[in-house]
Motif scaffolding. Structure first.
Motif, short mmCIF file in Angstrom:
data_model
loop_
_atom_site.label_atom_id
_atom_site.label_comp_id
_atom_site.label_asym_id
_atom_site.label_seq_id
_atom_site.Cartn_x
_atom_site.Cartn_y
_atom_site.Cartn_z
N GLY A 119 0.80 -1.21 0.00
CA GLY A 119 0.00 0.00 0.00
C GLY A 119 0.84 1.27 0.00
O GLY A 119 2.07 1.22 0.12
N TYR B 114 -6.33 -4.00 2.65
CA TYR B 114 -7.07 -2.83 2.15
C TYR B 114 -7.66 -3.07 0.77
O TYR B 114 -8.59 -2.37 0.36
N THR C 157 -12.35 -1.36 1.05
CA THR C 157 -12.15 0.01 0.58
C THR C 157 -12.50 1.05 1.64
O THR C 157 -12.02 2.18 1.56
N TRP D 194 -9.64 2.83 3.36
CA TRP D 194 -8.84 3.81 2.64
C TRP D 194 -8.91 5.19 3.28
O TRP D 194 -8.03 6.02 3.08
N CYS E 235 -6.09 7.22 5.18
CA CYS E 235 -5.16 8.13 4.52
C CYS E 235 -5.83 9.49 4.33
O CYS E 235 -6.76 9.63 3.53
N ASN F 100 -6.95 11.10 -2.59
CA ASN F 100 -7.09 9.91 -3.45
C ASN F 100 -5.78 9.15 -3.64
O ASN F 100 -5.55 8.52 -4.67
N VAL G 272 -4.71 6.39 -2.28
CA VAL G 272 -4.80 4.93 -2.38
C VAL G 272 -5.18 4.50 -3.80
O VAL G 272 -4.55 3.60 -4.38
N SER G 273 -6.18 5.14 -4.37
CA SER G 273 -6.59 4.79 -5.73
C SER G 273 -5.50 5.16 -6.74
O SER G 273 -5.29 4.45 -7.74
#
Length: 204
Positions: A116, A139, A143, A146, A149, A154, A156-157
């Motif tokens: 991650g 993770y 979702t 997430w 963070c 955004n 993570v995406s």
């Protein structure tokens, strides 16, 4: 299709894939599209899987595959000393380099996806707290986690999307280089374009 012409098709396919991988790796240096200090960038980004593995190391095989077309068809039928078989055989070595480079990128991407991103998970009175909150890959199926963070937006995406792209592109590159290994063996053993030469002899 002659083996040299088929190798050229593979080379043409590898070039845009290499460019995409380099761009993805560069974008990973800007998590969430933001500029951050170098120590806050996810560790695996610095392994340069997309730039070196699927990028630089992939360009050499692609250029070699493209050049094999120049050895194609009928120009030296009956002349086995013209070097075409050797050219096809040497392309196997470059294909192996491509497999290793793409494999490196795939491994780095898989590790990065599992670990991650590095992100801001909290704040104190003086600074933001940067950590890697996802260390076991859970993770991916959760979702809702997430949201731990906080910054960059955004992240993570962004991290998952780019490293997943590198992973998929690397697997495709490995497959294409693997195909050239077989194509190179056939070209070395059977001649670069037996069918073309046969056609030329018949016409004569």
């Amino acid at each position: 299709m002659c083996s040299g012409g088929f190798a050229k098709c593979l080379g043409i396919s590898l070039m845009p894939l290499a460019i995409v991988c380099v761009l993805c790796n560069i974008l990973l240096f800007f998590p969430g599209g933001q500029s951050v200090e170098s120590e806050h960038i996810t560790e695996q980004v610095w392994y340069f899987g997309g730039i070196l593995g699927s990028g630089v190391l992939m360009i050499f095989p692609a250029l070699v595959f493209l050049g094999l077309k120049n050895n194609d068809c009928c120009g030296c039928c009956g002349n086995e000393s013209c070097g075409r078989r050797f050219a096809m055989l040497s392309s196997i070595l470059f294909a192996a380099v491509g497999v290793l480079g793409a494999g490196y990128s795939v491994i780095v991407s898989a590790v990065a996806i599992n670990h991650g991103p590095r992100c801001v998970t909290g704040f104190n009175s003086t600074e933001k707290l940067w950590t890697t909150p996802f260390s076991n890959g859970d993770y991916l199926s959760n979702t809702s986690s997430w949201t731990v963070c906080k910054e960059p937006t955004n992240i993570v995406s962004w991290h998952l999307g780019l490293f997943s792209t590198l992973l998929v592109m690397g697997l495709i590159q490995m497959a294409l280089c693997g195909v050239q290994v077989v194509n190179g063996l056939l070209g070395a053993l059977c001649g670069d374009c037996c069918g073309c030469c046969g056609g030329s002899n018949d016409a004569a």
